[in-house]
Design a protein around this motif. Structure first.
Motif, mmCIF file in Angstrom:
data_model
loop_
_atom_site.group_PDB
_atom_site.id
_atom_site.type_symbol
_atom_site.label_atom_id
_atom_site.label_comp_id
_atom_site.label_asym_id
_atom_site.label_seq_id
_atom_site.Cartn_x
_atom_site.Cartn_y
_atom_site.Cartn_z
ATOM 1 N N THR A 477 0.782 -1.173 0.082
ATOM 2 C CA THR A 477 -0.259 -0.154 0.130
ATOM 3 C C THR A 477 0.980 1.077 -0.106
ATOM 4 O O THR A 477 1.937 1.270 0.375
ATOM 5 C CB THR A 477 -0.963 0.101 1.263
ATOM 6 N N THR A 479 0.575 5.868 0.353
ATOM 7 C CA THR A 479 -0.232 7.020 0.595
ATOM 8 C C THR A 479 -0.558 7.942 -0.628
ATOM 9 O O THR A 479 0.574 7.967 -1.499
ATOM 10 C CB THR A 479 0.280 7.908 1.843
ATOM 11 N N ARG A 481 -1.663 11.597 -1.890
ATOM 12 C CA ARG A 481 -2.129 12.763 -1.379
ATOM 13 C C ARG A 481 -2.908 13.484 -2.448
ATOM 14 O O ARG A 481 -2.264 13.776 -3.489
ATOM 15 C CB ARG A 481 -0.846 13.515 -0.688
ATOM 16 N N HIS A 482 -3.948 14.207 -1.943
ATOM 17 C CA HIS A 482 -4.884 15.174 -3.119
ATOM 18 C C HIS A 482 -4.353 16.434 -2.886
ATOM 19 O O HIS A 482 -4.126 17.137 -1.767
ATOM 20 C CB HIS A 482 -6.049 15.055 -2.648
ATOM 21 N N SER A 485 -7.070 19.205 -1.439
ATOM 22 C CA SER A 485 -7.327 18.918 0.075
ATOM 23 C C SER A 485 -6.455 18.793 1.010
ATOM 24 O O SER A 485 -6.458 18.760 2.059
ATOM 25 C CB SER A 485 -8.553 17.986 0.276
ATOM 26 N N GLN A 487 -5.547 16.038 1.635
ATOM 27 C CA GLN A 487 -5.982 14.862 2.499
ATOM 28 C C GLN A 487 -4.977 13.478 1.656
ATOM 29 O O GLN A 487 -4.695 13.306 0.643
ATOM 30 C CB GLN A 487 -7.384 14.343 1.887
ATOM 31 N N GLN A 488 -4.637 12.897 3.018
ATOM 32 C CA GLN A 488 -3.814 11.798 2.282
ATOM 33 C C GLN A 488 -4.706 10.349 2.603
ATOM 34 O O GLN A 488 -5.230 10.107 3.844
ATOM 35 C CB GLN A 488 -2.872 11.430 3.206
ATOM 36 N N ASP A 489 -4.747 9.359 1.656
ATOM 37 C CA ASP A 489 -5.382 8.138 1.832
ATOM 38 C C ASP A 489 -4.470 6.996 1.697
ATOM 39 O O ASP A 489 -3.480 7.187 0.928
ATOM 40 C CB ASP A 489 -6.231 8.018 0.862
ATOM 41 N N ARG A 490 -4.541 6.016 2.380
ATOM 42 C CA ARG A 490 -3.749 4.816 2.319
ATOM 43 C C ARG A 490 -4.510 3.745 1.290
ATOM 44 O O ARG A 490 -5.733 3.519 1.577
ATOM 45 C CB ARG A 490 -3.625 4.077 3.472
ATOM 46 N N VAL A 491 -3.766 3.485 0.286
ATOM 47 C CA VAL A 491 -4.520 2.580 -0.826
ATOM 48 C C VAL A 491 -3.604 1.736 -1.277
ATOM 49 O O VAL A 491 -2.480 1.660 -1.184
ATOM 50 C CB VAL A 491 -5.089 3.417 -2.130
ATOM 51 N N ILE A 499 -7.853 5.466 -9.376
ATOM 52 C CA ILE A 499 -8.233 6.562 -8.815
ATOM 53 C C ILE A 499 -7.498 7.929 -9.500
ATOM 54 O O ILE A 499 -8.449 8.794 -9.477
ATOM 55 C CB ILE A 499 -7.117 6.435 -7.378
#
Ligand code: GAP
Length: 513
Positions: A477, A479, A481-482, A485, A487-491, A499
Protein backbone atom coordinates in the motif's frame (compact mmCIF):
# COMPACT_ATOMS: atom_id res chain seq x y z
CA UNK A 1 -5.54 47.69 -8.49
CA UNK A 2 -2.13 47.36 -6.86
CA UNK A 3 -3.23 43.95 -5.62
CA UNK A 4 -4.20 42.91 -9.16
CA UNK A 5 -0.84 44.06 -10.49
CA UNK A 6 0.93 42.05 -7.80
CA UNK A 7 -1.11 39.00 -8.67
CA UNK A 8 -0.17 39.37 -12.32
CA UNK A 9 3.51 39.78 -11.46
CA UNK A 10 3.27 36.58 -9.43
CA UNK A 11 1.76 34.78 -12.41
CA UNK A 12 4.63 35.83 -14.67
CA UNK A 13 7.35 34.95 -12.18
CA UNK A 14 5.75 31.64 -11.18
CA UNK A 15 5.49 30.69 -14.86
CA UNK A 16 9.22 31.23 -15.24
CA UNK A 17 10.41 29.80 -11.92
CA UNK A 18 8.49 26.55 -12.33
CA UNK A 19 9.35 25.93 -15.98
CA UNK A 20 6.11 26.94 -17.72
CA UNK A 21 7.05 29.98 -19.81
CA UNK A 22 10.36 31.70 -20.60
CA UNK A 23 10.90 34.95 -22.50
CA UNK A 24 12.08 34.10 -26.01
CA UNK A 25 15.86 34.22 -26.60
CA UNK A 26 16.36 35.49 -23.08
CA UNK A 27 20.15 35.31 -23.29
CA UNK A 28 19.87 38.25 -25.70
CA UNK A 29 17.47 40.04 -23.31
CA UNK A 30 14.38 38.57 -24.96
CA UNK A 31 12.21 39.64 -27.88
CA UNK A 32 9.20 41.83 -27.24
CA UNK A 33 5.92 39.90 -26.92
CA UNK A 34 7.46 36.57 -27.94
CA UNK A 35 7.63 33.68 -25.45
CA UNK A 36 8.82 30.07 -25.27
CA UNK A 37 6.87 27.32 -23.56
CA UNK A 38 9.08 25.38 -21.17
CA UNK A 39 8.96 21.75 -20.04
CA UNK A 40 5.78 22.09 -17.94
CA UNK A 41 4.18 24.80 -20.05
CA UNK A 42 4.32 22.69 -23.16
CA UNK A 43 2.43 19.88 -21.39
CA UNK A 44 -0.26 22.22 -20.07
CA UNK A 45 -0.61 23.82 -23.50
CA UNK A 46 -0.85 20.43 -25.20
CA UNK A 47 -3.52 19.29 -22.74
CA UNK A 48 -5.61 22.42 -23.41
CA UNK A 49 -5.24 21.82 -27.15
CA UNK A 50 -6.27 18.16 -26.74
CA UNK A 51 -9.24 19.12 -24.58
CA UNK A 52 -10.42 21.47 -27.31
CA UNK A 53 -9.72 19.02 -30.14
CA UNK A 54 -11.55 16.17 -28.42
CA UNK A 55 -14.62 18.30 -27.70
CA UNK A 56 -14.71 19.58 -31.28
CA UNK A 57 -13.52 16.77 -33.54
CA UNK A 58 -13.88 13.55 -31.57
CA UNK A 59 -17.24 14.44 -30.05
CA UNK A 60 -18.86 15.72 -33.26
CA UNK A 61 -19.51 13.33 -36.10
CA UNK A 62 -19.85 16.28 -38.49
CA UNK A 63 -16.58 18.07 -37.58
CA UNK A 64 -13.20 17.03 -38.97
CA UNK A 65 -9.75 18.51 -38.51
CA UNK A 66 -7.00 19.69 -40.85
CA UNK A 67 -3.51 21.11 -40.46
CA UNK A 68 -2.91 23.67 -43.21
CA UNK A 69 0.44 25.34 -43.90
CA UNK A 70 1.37 28.68 -42.38
CA UNK A 71 2.48 29.98 -45.79
CA UNK A 72 -0.38 30.51 -48.20
CA UNK A 73 -0.62 31.93 -51.69
CA UNK A 74 -0.52 35.73 -51.27
CA UNK A 75 -3.82 36.20 -53.12
CA UNK A 76 -5.46 34.46 -50.16
CA UNK A 77 -4.94 37.60 -48.09
CA UNK A 78 -6.13 39.94 -50.82
CA UNK A 79 -9.32 37.88 -51.12
CA UNK A 80 -9.86 37.61 -47.37
CA UNK A 81 -9.63 41.39 -47.01
CA UNK A 82 -6.60 41.28 -44.74
CA UNK A 83 -4.36 43.24 -47.12
CA UNK A 84 -6.82 46.12 -47.24
CA UNK A 85 -8.65 45.93 -43.95
CA UNK A 86 -6.65 44.09 -41.29
CA UNK A 87 -5.64 47.29 -39.62
CA UNK A 88 -5.60 48.67 -36.13
CA UNK A 89 -6.06 52.40 -35.56
CA UNK A 90 -2.94 53.58 -33.79
CA UNK A 91 -2.23 56.82 -31.97
CA UNK A 92 1.05 58.10 -30.52
CA UNK A 93 1.51 60.23 -27.49
CA UNK A 94 3.81 63.10 -28.49
CA UNK A 95 5.27 63.52 -25.01
CA UNK A 96 5.82 59.93 -23.89
CA UNK A 97 6.46 58.67 -27.47
CA UNK A 98 4.31 55.68 -26.55
CA UNK A 99 2.06 54.05 -29.11
CA UNK A 100 -1.48 52.90 -28.36
CA UNK A 101 -4.45 51.40 -30.12
CA UNK A 102 -6.96 54.24 -30.30
CA UNK A 103 -9.92 51.84 -30.07
CA UNK A 104 -8.48 50.20 -26.94
CA UNK A 105 -8.04 53.56 -25.21
CA UNK A 106 -11.70 54.32 -25.88
CA UNK A 107 -12.87 50.83 -24.90
CA UNK A 108 -10.97 51.06 -21.62
CA UNK A 109 -12.67 54.39 -20.90
CA UNK A 110 -16.06 52.80 -21.63
CA UNK A 111 -15.21 49.87 -19.35
CA UNK A 112 -14.54 52.28 -16.49
CA UNK A 113 -18.07 53.66 -16.90
CA UNK A 114 -19.34 50.10 -16.81
CA UNK A 115 -17.40 49.43 -13.61
CA UNK A 116 -18.88 52.54 -11.99
CA UNK A 117 -22.37 51.29 -12.86
CA UNK A 118 -21.59 47.83 -11.47
CA UNK A 119 -20.34 49.39 -8.24
CA UNK A 120 -23.66 51.24 -7.79
CA UNK A 121 -25.54 48.02 -8.49
CA UNK A 122 -23.51 46.08 -5.91
CA UNK A 123 -23.99 48.82 -3.31
CA UNK A 124 -27.74 48.73 -3.86
CA UNK A 125 -27.77 44.92 -3.72
CA UNK A 126 -26.06 45.04 -0.34
CA UNK A 127 -28.48 47.71 0.89
CA UNK A 128 -31.77 46.07 -0.22
CA UNK A 129 -30.76 42.42 0.23
CA UNK A 130 -33.40 39.87 -0.88
CA UNK A 131 -35.80 42.58 -2.04
CA UNK A 132 -33.33 43.92 -4.64
CA UNK A 133 -34.66 43.99 -8.18
CA UNK A 134 -31.59 44.49 -10.40
CA UNK A 135 -33.49 44.96 -13.63
CA UNK A 136 -35.64 47.72 -12.19
CA UNK A 137 -32.66 49.40 -10.52
CA UNK A 138 -30.60 49.41 -13.73
CA UNK A 139 -33.42 51.01 -15.69
CA UNK A 140 -34.41 53.63 -13.08
CA UNK A 141 -31.39 54.68 -11.05
CA UNK A 142 -30.26 57.98 -12.60
CA UNK A 143 -26.55 57.44 -12.06
CA UNK A 144 -26.55 53.90 -13.45
CA UNK A 145 -28.67 54.92 -16.44
CA UNK A 146 -26.29 57.80 -17.10
CA UNK A 147 -23.12 55.65 -16.90
CA UNK A 148 -24.50 52.89 -19.10
CA UNK A 149 -26.03 55.13 -21.73
CA UNK A 150 -22.81 57.17 -21.95
CA UNK A 151 -20.85 53.94 -22.40
CA UNK A 152 -23.22 52.82 -25.17
CA UNK A 153 -23.10 56.19 -26.89
CA UNK A 154 -19.27 56.24 -26.87
CA UNK A 155 -18.90 52.69 -28.24
CA UNK A 156 -21.50 53.29 -30.94
CA UNK A 157 -19.82 56.51 -32.05
CA UNK A 158 -16.44 54.77 -32.19
CA UNK A 159 -17.87 51.87 -34.20
CA UNK A 160 -19.46 54.29 -36.68
CA UNK A 161 -16.26 56.30 -37.08
CA UNK A 162 -14.11 53.22 -37.57
CA UNK A 163 -16.54 51.73 -40.05
CA UNK A 164 -16.57 54.89 -42.14
CA UNK A 165 -12.78 55.33 -41.73
CA UNK A 166 -13.41 58.65 -40.02
CA UNK A 167 -10.16 58.60 -38.04
CA UNK A 168 -10.37 62.33 -37.32
CA UNK A 169 -13.52 61.64 -35.30
CA UNK A 170 -11.78 58.83 -33.38
CA UNK A 171 -9.15 61.36 -32.33
CA UNK A 172 -11.86 63.94 -31.56
CA UNK A 173 -13.56 61.38 -29.32
CA UNK A 174 -10.32 60.72 -27.42
CA UNK A 175 -9.89 64.46 -26.92
CA UNK A 176 -13.50 65.09 -25.91
CA UNK A 177 -13.33 62.32 -23.31
CA UNK A 178 -10.01 63.76 -22.14
CA UNK A 179 -8.37 60.35 -22.34
CA UNK A 180 -4.77 60.55 -21.15
CA UNK A 181 -1.73 58.37 -21.77
CA UNK A 182 -2.26 55.60 -19.16
CA UNK A 183 1.44 55.67 -18.28
CA UNK A 184 2.16 59.39 -18.08
CA UNK A 185 -1.15 61.26 -17.99
CA UNK A 186 -0.26 63.34 -21.06
CA UNK A 187 -3.08 64.30 -23.44
CA UNK A 188 -0.82 65.43 -26.26
CA UNK A 189 -1.87 63.03 -29.07
CA UNK A 190 -0.94 62.64 -32.75
CA UNK A 191 -3.60 61.95 -35.38
CA UNK A 192 -4.98 58.42 -35.58
CA UNK A 193 -3.53 56.27 -38.40
CA UNK A 194 -4.26 52.79 -39.71
CA UNK A 195 -1.55 50.14 -39.31
CA UNK A 196 -1.63 46.75 -41.09
CA UNK A 197 -0.92 43.89 -38.71
CA UNK A 198 0.40 41.29 -41.14
CA UNK A 199 4.06 40.25 -41.17
CA UNK A 200 5.53 40.13 -44.67
CA UNK A 201 8.22 37.70 -45.81
CA UNK A 202 9.66 36.34 -49.06
CA UNK A 203 9.57 32.93 -50.72
CA UNK A 204 12.33 31.99 -53.17
CA UNK A 205 16.10 32.17 -53.43
CA UNK A 206 16.81 34.96 -55.91
CA UNK A 207 15.81 38.56 -55.39
CA UNK A 208 14.18 38.70 -58.87
CA UNK A 209 11.96 35.68 -58.53
CA UNK A 210 11.14 35.97 -54.84
CA UNK A 211 7.47 36.15 -54.08
CA UNK A 212 6.05 38.38 -51.34
CA UNK A 213 4.22 36.35 -48.75
CA UNK A 214 2.54 36.96 -45.42
CA UNK A 215 2.72 34.90 -42.28
CA UNK A 216 -0.92 33.94 -41.71
CA UNK A 217 -2.69 36.31 -39.30
CA UNK A 218 -5.44 33.71 -38.65
CA UNK A 219 -5.66 29.97 -39.25
CA UNK A 220 -9.17 30.27 -40.67
CA UNK A 221 -8.15 30.93 -44.28
CA UNK A 222 -6.42 27.53 -44.50
CA UNK A 223 -9.84 26.06 -43.80
CA UNK A 224 -11.73 28.22 -46.30
CA UNK A 225 -9.43 27.43 -49.23
CA UNK A 226 -9.67 23.69 -48.40
CA UNK A 227 -13.43 23.76 -47.93
CA UNK A 228 -14.30 21.82 -51.10
CA UNK A 229 -11.35 19.41 -50.78
CA UNK A 230 -12.53 18.37 -47.33
CA UNK A 231 -16.22 18.36 -48.24
CA UNK A 232 -15.65 16.09 -51.25
CA UNK A 233 -13.01 13.71 -49.85
CA UNK A 234 -14.79 13.47 -46.49
CA UNK A 235 -18.26 13.26 -48.10
CA UNK A 236 -19.38 15.92 -45.65
CA UNK A 237 -22.94 17.21 -45.68
CA UNK A 238 -23.89 20.75 -44.65
CA UNK A 239 -24.02 21.55 -41.76
CA UNK A 240 -20.46 20.46 -41.04
CA UNK A 241 -17.32 21.88 -39.49
CA UNK A 242 -13.57 21.94 -40.09
CA UNK A 243 -11.31 22.46 -37.09
CA UNK A 244 -7.68 23.45 -36.92
CA UNK A 245 -5.09 24.50 -34.37
CA UNK A 246 -1.91 26.29 -35.32
CA UNK A 247 0.32 29.34 -35.24
CA UNK A 248 -0.80 32.79 -36.32
CA UNK A 249 1.25 35.98 -36.48
CA UNK A 250 0.32 39.62 -35.95
CA UNK A 251 2.51 42.67 -35.70
CA UNK A 252 0.56 43.94 -32.69
CA UNK A 253 0.98 47.64 -31.96
CA UNK A 254 0.70 47.21 -28.25
CA UNK A 255 1.86 43.79 -27.16
CA UNK A 256 1.88 43.81 -23.40
CA UNK A 257 0.35 41.69 -20.68
CA UNK A 258 2.59 38.66 -21.07
CA UNK A 259 1.08 35.95 -23.29
CA UNK A 260 -2.28 37.75 -23.58
CA UNK A 261 -1.25 39.63 -26.72
CA UNK A 262 1.69 38.11 -28.57
CA UNK A 263 3.17 38.60 -32.00
CA UNK A 264 3.40 34.84 -32.57
CA UNK A 265 0.56 32.86 -31.01
CA UNK A 266 -1.60 29.82 -31.52
CA UNK A 267 -5.27 29.68 -32.43
CA UNK A 268 -7.85 26.91 -32.15
CA UNK A 269 -10.47 27.63 -34.78
CA UNK A 270 -13.50 25.88 -36.19
CA UNK A 271 -15.50 26.98 -39.22
CA UNK A 272 -19.01 25.59 -39.32
CA UNK A 273 -20.58 25.59 -42.81
CA UNK A 274 -24.36 26.03 -42.84
CA UNK A 275 -27.25 26.72 -45.22
CA UNK A 276 -27.72 30.43 -45.98
CA UNK A 277 -30.41 31.76 -43.64
CA UNK A 278 -29.57 29.27 -40.87
CA UNK A 279 -26.47 31.09 -39.64
CA UNK A 280 -28.10 32.88 -36.70
CA UNK A 281 -29.44 29.59 -35.31
CA UNK A 282 -25.94 28.09 -35.37
CA UNK A 283 -24.37 31.32 -34.14
CA UNK A 284 -26.51 31.07 -30.98
CA UNK A 285 -25.81 27.34 -30.71
CA UNK A 286 -22.03 27.81 -30.84
CA UNK A 287 -22.08 30.74 -28.43
CA UNK A 288 -23.81 28.54 -25.88
CA UNK A 289 -21.75 25.41 -26.62
CA UNK A 290 -18.42 27.20 -26.36
CA UNK A 291 -19.38 28.81 -23.06
CA UNK A 292 -20.30 25.35 -21.73
CA UNK A 293 -16.86 24.07 -22.78
CA UNK A 294 -15.18 26.85 -20.81
CA UNK A 295 -17.43 26.29 -17.79
CA UNK A 296 -16.63 22.56 -17.77
CA UNK A 297 -13.12 23.45 -16.58
CA UNK A 298 -14.52 24.78 -13.32
CA UNK A 299 -12.77 28.16 -13.24
CA UNK A 300 -15.95 29.82 -11.93
CA UNK A 301 -19.07 30.91 -13.81
CA UNK A 302 -18.65 34.47 -12.51
CA UNK A 303 -15.37 34.79 -14.44
CA UNK A 304 -17.00 34.67 -17.88
CA UNK A 305 -19.25 37.05 -19.74
CA UNK A 306 -20.37 37.67 -23.30
CA UNK A 307 -19.56 40.90 -25.06
CA UNK A 308 -21.54 41.51 -28.25
CA UNK A 309 -19.55 43.49 -30.81
CA UNK A 310 -20.66 46.96 -31.84
CA UNK A 311 -17.76 47.19 -34.28
CA UNK A 312 -17.85 44.21 -36.65
CA UNK A 313 -14.86 42.80 -38.53
CA UNK A 314 -14.99 43.23 -42.29
CA UNK A 315 -16.35 39.68 -42.77
CA UNK A 316 -18.99 39.40 -40.03
CA UNK A 317 -22.73 40.09 -39.67
CA UNK A 318 -22.75 39.18 -35.96
CA UNK A 319 -19.97 38.64 -33.45
CA UNK A 320 -19.50 38.13 -29.74
CA UNK A 321 -16.56 37.57 -27.45
CA UNK A 322 -16.45 35.27 -24.50
CA UNK A 323 -14.56 37.43 -22.03
CA UNK A 324 -12.64 36.09 -19.07
CA UNK A 325 -11.74 37.79 -15.83
CA UNK A 326 -7.94 37.94 -16.25
CA UNK A 327 -5.78 39.44 -13.47
CA UNK A 328 -6.07 42.75 -15.36
CA UNK A 329 -9.87 42.59 -15.76
CA UNK A 330 -12.40 41.14 -18.20
CA UNK A 331 -10.87 40.71 -21.67
CA UNK A 332 -11.55 38.70 -24.82
CA UNK A 333 -10.76 35.01 -24.59
CA UNK A 334 -12.67 33.65 -27.57
CA UNK A 335 -14.53 35.09 -30.54
CA UNK A 336 -17.67 33.64 -32.11
CA UNK A 337 -18.36 35.15 -35.49
CA UNK A 338 -21.04 34.78 -38.09
CA UNK A 339 -18.84 35.29 -41.17
CA UNK A 340 -21.61 35.02 -43.79
CA UNK A 341 -20.46 33.72 -47.20
CA UNK A 342 -17.83 36.49 -47.36
CA UNK A 343 -14.71 34.31 -47.42
CA UNK A 344 -15.90 31.55 -49.76
CA UNK A 345 -17.34 34.09 -52.21
CA UNK A 346 -14.13 36.14 -52.11
CA UNK A 347 -11.96 33.07 -52.80
CA UNK A 348 -14.29 32.07 -55.63
CA UNK A 349 -13.92 35.52 -57.15
CA UNK A 350 -10.13 35.75 -56.79
CA UNK A 351 -9.32 32.16 -57.80
CA UNK A 352 -11.93 31.77 -60.52
CA UNK A 353 -12.77 28.34 -58.99
CA UNK A 354 -16.28 27.47 -57.82
CA UNK A 355 -16.63 27.21 -54.03
CA UNK A 356 -20.21 26.02 -53.98
CA UNK A 357 -21.94 23.08 -52.40
CA UNK A 358 -24.70 20.99 -53.93
CA UNK A 359 -27.35 20.31 -51.31
CA UNK A 360 -29.03 17.06 -52.32
CA UNK A 361 -31.96 17.61 -49.95
CA UNK A 362 -32.76 20.99 -51.46
CA UNK A 363 -31.56 19.97 -54.92
CA UNK A 364 -29.74 23.29 -55.07
CA UNK A 365 -26.25 24.78 -55.33
CA UNK A 366 -25.25 27.51 -52.89
CA UNK A 367 -22.29 29.10 -51.13
CA UNK A 368 -22.54 28.03 -47.48
CA UNK A 369 -22.57 30.56 -44.69
CA UNK A 370 -20.02 30.16 -41.94
CA UNK A 371 -20.12 30.40 -38.16
CA UNK A 372 -16.66 30.47 -36.65
CA UNK A 373 -15.40 29.80 -33.15
CA UNK A 374 -11.89 31.08 -32.51
CA UNK A 375 -10.00 30.84 -29.25
CA UNK A 376 -6.38 31.74 -28.56
CA UNK A 377 -4.52 28.80 -27.05
CA UNK A 378 -2.09 31.10 -25.24
CA UNK A 379 -4.97 33.12 -23.82
CA UNK A 380 -6.60 29.92 -22.63
CA UNK A 381 -3.29 29.04 -20.99
CA UNK A 382 -3.19 32.42 -19.26
CA UNK A 383 -6.81 32.13 -18.13
CA UNK A 384 -6.28 28.67 -16.65
CA UNK A 385 -2.87 29.42 -15.16
CA UNK A 386 -3.70 32.78 -13.57
CA UNK A 387 -7.00 31.55 -12.18
CA UNK A 388 -5.33 28.50 -10.62
CA UNK A 389 -2.42 30.19 -8.88
CA UNK A 390 -3.26 30.62 -5.18
CA UNK A 391 -1.42 31.60 -2.03
CA UNK A 392 -3.09 29.76 0.82
CA UNK A 393 -2.81 30.09 4.59
CA UNK A 394 -3.08 26.69 6.23
CA UNK A 395 -4.60 25.77 9.58
CA UNK A 396 -1.20 25.80 11.29
CA UNK A 397 -0.59 29.37 10.06
CA UNK A 398 1.97 28.39 7.43
CA UNK A 399 1.43 29.29 3.79
CA UNK A 400 1.63 27.33 0.57
CA UNK A 401 1.62 28.25 -3.11
CA UNK A 402 -0.63 25.93 -5.02
CA UNK A 403 -1.52 25.78 -8.69
CA UNK A 404 -5.07 24.45 -8.58
CA UNK A 405 -5.13 23.53 -12.27
CA UNK A 406 -8.11 21.56 -13.52
CA UNK A 407 -6.53 18.12 -13.04
CA UNK A 408 -7.41 17.11 -16.61
CA UNK A 409 -4.99 19.80 -17.79
CA UNK A 410 -2.20 19.36 -15.24
CA UNK A 411 1.21 18.75 -16.89
CA UNK A 412 2.04 15.91 -14.49
CA UNK A 413 -0.76 13.80 -13.08
CA UNK A 414 1.12 12.20 -10.22
CA UNK A 415 4.53 12.39 -8.55
CA UNK A 416 5.89 9.23 -6.96
CA UNK A 417 8.03 9.90 -3.90
CA UNK A 418 10.03 7.34 -1.89
CA UNK A 419 9.97 8.49 1.74
CA UNK A 420 13.74 7.89 1.98
CA UNK A 421 16.43 7.17 -0.59
CA UNK A 422 17.23 3.72 0.83
CA UNK A 423 15.79 0.43 2.13
CA UNK A 424 14.49 -0.50 -1.33
CA UNK A 425 11.89 2.32 -1.37
CA UNK A 426 13.25 4.01 -4.55
CA UNK A 427 13.03 0.69 -6.38
CA UNK A 428 9.34 0.27 -5.50
CA UNK A 429 8.66 3.88 -6.50
CA UNK A 430 10.33 3.22 -9.86
CA UNK A 431 8.15 0.14 -10.38
CA UNK A 432 5.02 2.25 -9.78
CA UNK A 433 6.27 4.79 -12.32
CA UNK A 434 6.93 1.99 -14.83
CA UNK A 435 3.33 0.88 -14.49
CA UNK A 436 1.61 4.30 -14.49
CA UNK A 437 3.62 5.93 -17.28
CA UNK A 438 1.69 4.04 -19.97
CA UNK A 439 -1.42 5.98 -19.06
CA UNK A 440 -0.29 9.21 -17.43
CA UNK A 441 2.50 11.74 -17.33
CA UNK A 442 4.16 10.88 -14.01
CA UNK A 443 7.27 12.15 -12.23
CA UNK A 444 9.76 10.68 -9.79
CA UNK A 445 11.22 12.83 -7.00
CA UNK A 446 13.47 11.74 -4.16
CA UNK A 447 15.24 15.02 -3.35
CA UNK A 448 14.56 16.90 -0.05
CA UNK A 449 12.21 16.11 2.83
CA UNK A 450 8.84 14.79 1.76
CA UNK A 451 7.00 17.94 2.97
CA UNK A 452 9.11 20.10 0.65
CA UNK A 453 8.49 17.73 -2.22
CA UNK A 454 4.71 18.03 -1.64
CA UNK A 455 5.00 21.83 -1.77
CA UNK A 456 6.97 21.67 -5.00
CA UNK A 457 4.35 19.45 -6.64
CA UNK A 458 1.59 21.78 -5.35
CA UNK A 459 3.32 24.68 -7.07
CA UNK A 460 3.54 22.66 -10.30
CA UNK A 461 -0.16 21.79 -10.14
CA UNK A 462 0.34 18.01 -9.81
CA UNK A 463 -3.01 16.59 -8.59
CA UNK A 464 -1.54 13.57 -6.76
CA UNK A 465 1.54 12.68 -4.74
CA UNK A 466 2.11 8.99 -4.10
CA UNK A 467 4.44 8.22 -1.21
CA UNK A 468 6.21 4.91 -0.84
CA UNK A 469 7.19 4.13 2.79
CA UNK A 470 8.29 1.13 4.84
CA UNK A 471 4.73 -0.14 5.20
CA UNK A 472 4.61 -0.40 1.39
CA UNK A 473 7.22 -3.17 1.57
CA UNK A 474 4.98 -5.15 3.92
CA UNK A 475 1.49 -4.74 2.43
CA UNK A 476 1.84 -3.19 -1.05
CA UNK A 477 0.00 0.00 0.00
CA UNK A 478 1.04 3.62 -0.46
CA UNK A 479 -0.32 6.99 0.63
CA UNK A 480 -1.96 9.12 -2.03
CA UNK A 481 -2.16 12.83 -1.28
CA UNK A 482 -4.69 15.08 -3.02
CA UNK A 483 -3.29 18.46 -4.05
CA UNK A 484 -6.36 20.59 -3.27
CA UNK A 485 -7.55 19.09 0.03
CA UNK A 486 -4.08 17.84 1.06
CA UNK A 487 -5.93 14.79 2.35
CA UNK A 488 -3.90 11.58 2.40
CA UNK A 489 -5.40 8.12 1.94
CA UNK A 490 -3.76 4.75 2.26
CA UNK A 491 -4.54 2.64 -0.83
CA UNK A 492 -3.32 -0.48 -2.58
CA UNK A 493 -0.78 0.06 -5.37
CA UNK A 494 -3.07 -1.75 -7.80
CA UNK A 495 -5.84 0.82 -7.13
CA UNK A 496 -3.70 3.81 -8.16
CA UNK A 497 -4.46 3.76 -11.86
CA UNK A 498 -8.23 3.78 -11.26
CA UNK A 499 -8.07 6.57 -8.68
CA UNK A 500 -5.95 8.82 -10.91
CA UNK A 501 -7.96 8.06 -14.02
CA UNK A 502 -11.28 8.95 -12.36
CA UNK A 503 -9.91 12.38 -11.52
CA UNK A 504 -8.03 13.26 -14.73
CA UNK A 505 -9.77 11.51 -17.61
CA UNK A 506 -11.00 13.83 -20.35
CA UNK A 507 -14.11 11.72 -20.59
CA UNK A 508 -15.19 12.68 -17.06
CA UNK A 509 -14.42 16.36 -17.58
CA UNK A 510 -16.03 16.68 -20.99
CA UNK A 511 -19.15 14.95 -19.71
CA UNK A 512 -19.70 18.01 -17.52
CA UNK A 513 -20.47 20.04 -20.66
N1 GAP B 1 -10.39 33.95 -37.30
C1 GAP B 1 -10.94 34.94 -36.47
C2 GAP B 1 -9.94 35.63 -35.65
O1 GAP B 1 -8.75 35.48 -35.84
P1 GAP B 1 -9.72 37.27 -33.63
O2 GAP B 1 -10.79 37.76 -32.68
O3 GAP B 1 -8.85 38.26 -34.27
O4 GAP B 1 -10.51 36.42 -34.70
C3 GAP B 1 -9.39 35.07 -32.27
O5 GAP B 1 -8.82 36.21 -32.86
C4 GAP B 1 -8.74 34.74 -30.95
O6 GAP B 1 -7.33 34.62 -31.13
C5 GAP B 1 -8.90 35.82 -29.89
O7 GAP B 1 -10.11 35.69 -29.20
C6 GAP B 1 -7.70 35.56 -28.99
O8 GAP B 1 -8.00 34.54 -28.06
C7 GAP B 1 -6.66 35.07 -29.97
N2 GAP B 1 -5.72 36.15 -30.32
C8 GAP B 1 -5.88 37.13 -31.23
N3 GAP B 1 -4.80 37.92 -31.28
C9 GAP B 1 -3.92 37.44 -30.37
C10 GAP B 1 -2.61 37.82 -29.95
N4 GAP B 1 -1.98 38.85 -30.50
N5 GAP B 1 -2.01 37.10 -28.97
C11 GAP B 1 -2.63 36.04 -28.41
N6 GAP B 1 -3.85 35.64 -28.78
C12 GAP B 1 -4.51 36.31 -29.75
Amino acid sequence: MAKQEDLFKNVVSHAKEYGFIFPSSEVYDGLSAVYDYAQNGVELKKNIRDYWWKSMVQMHENIVGIDAAIFMHPTTWKASGHVDAFNDPLIDNKDSKKRYRADVLIEDYAEKLNQKAQKEIEKARARYGEAFNEQEFVSTNTRVVEYLSKKKEILERMARSLETENLADVKALIEELEIADPDTGSKNWTDVRQFNLMFGTKLGASADSAMDLYLRPETAQGIFVNFLNVQKTGRMKVPFGIAQTGKAFRNEIVARQFIFRMREFEQMEMQFFVRPGEEMKYYEYWKETRLKWHLSLGLGKENYRFHDHEKLAHYANAAADIEFNFPFGFKELEGIHSRTDFDLKAHEQHSGKKMQYFDTELNQNYTPYVVETSVGLDRMFLAVFSNSLKEETLEDGSTRTVLRLPSVLAPTKAAVLPLVKKDGLPEVARQIIEDLKWDFNVAYDEKDAVGRRYRRQDALGTPFCITVDHQTLEDQTVTIRHRDSMQQDRVKIEELRGIINKEVSMRNWLMKM
